[in-house]
Design an enzyme around this catalytic site. Structure first.
Site, PDB file in Angstrom:
ATOM      1  N   ARG A  26       3.344   4.318   1.642  1.00 37.89           N
ATOM      2  CA  ARG A  26       2.695   3.605   2.709  1.00 37.89           C
ATOM      3  C   ARG A  26       3.590   3.417   4.051  1.00 37.89           C
ATOM      4  O   ARG A  26       3.093   3.682   5.205  1.00 37.89           O
ATOM      5  CB  ARG A  26       2.512   2.234   2.303  1.00 37.89           C
ATOM      6  CG  ARG A  26       1.059   1.868   1.420  1.00 37.89           C
ATOM      7  CD  ARG A  26       1.123   0.571   1.114  1.00 37.89           C
ATOM      8  NE  ARG A  26       2.273   0.206   0.247  1.00 37.89           N
ATOM      9  CZ  ARG A  26       2.817  -1.115   0.288  1.00 37.89           C
ATOM     10  NH1 ARG A  26       2.072  -2.211   0.722  1.00 37.89           N
ATOM     11  NH2 ARG A  26       3.792  -1.452  -0.605  1.00 37.89           N
ATOM     12  N   ASN A  44      -1.804  -0.743  -0.408  1.00 32.55           N
ATOM     13  CA  ASN A  44      -1.922  -0.291  -1.713  1.00 32.55           C
ATOM     14  C   ASN A  44      -3.297  -1.002  -2.384  1.00 32.55           C
ATOM     15  O   ASN A  44      -3.771  -2.293  -1.990  1.00 32.55           O
ATOM     16  CB  ASN A  44      -0.925  -0.896  -2.807  1.00 32.55           C
ATOM     17  CG  ASN A  44       0.410   0.163  -2.328  1.00 32.55           C
ATOM     18  OD1 ASN A  44       0.123   1.272  -1.994  1.00 32.55           O
ATOM     19  ND2 ASN A  44       1.446  -0.409  -2.987  1.00 32.55           N
TER      20      ASN A  44
END
EC number: 3.6.1.7
Length: 101
Positions: A26, A44
């Site tokens: 990320r 996520n």
């Protein structure tokens, strides 16, 4: 009245599956998107996938998806789903991490 930039703006919902959590995926997406001029978000998912909304011109979004699939060394992408979000869609002015869903 729509501007030329509005005509070029696309919005894609991307879902990436594989080893993409716990490897800095990320944060790397945030950095790459910001340097590429792409707006949106990444987070996520509880099923161990990563989901992102990407906004920008088609060529930039395709390049970002290619990078997400191939160029994150610690990740192992097994599958990527890309869906176009049809207008009207909300406009983002930056790229950020969102909480896990």
């Amino acid at each position: 009245m729509a501007t030329r930039d509005d005509d070029d703006l696309q919005c894609w919902l991307v879902r990436v599956r594989g080893r993409v959590q716990g490897v800095g995926y990320r944060e790397a997406c945030v950095r790459h998107a910001r340097t590429s001029g792409i707006t949106g978000w990444v987070r996520n998912r509880m099923d161990d996938s990563v989901e992102a909304t990407l906004q920008g011109p088609r060529a930039q979004l395709q390049a970002m998806c290619d990078w997400m699939r191939e160029d994150m060394p610690a990740a192992l992408v097994d599958d990527m789903d890309v869906k176009t979000i049809e207008p009207p869609f909300p406009r983002f002015d930056h790229f950020e991490r969102w909480p896990t869903l």
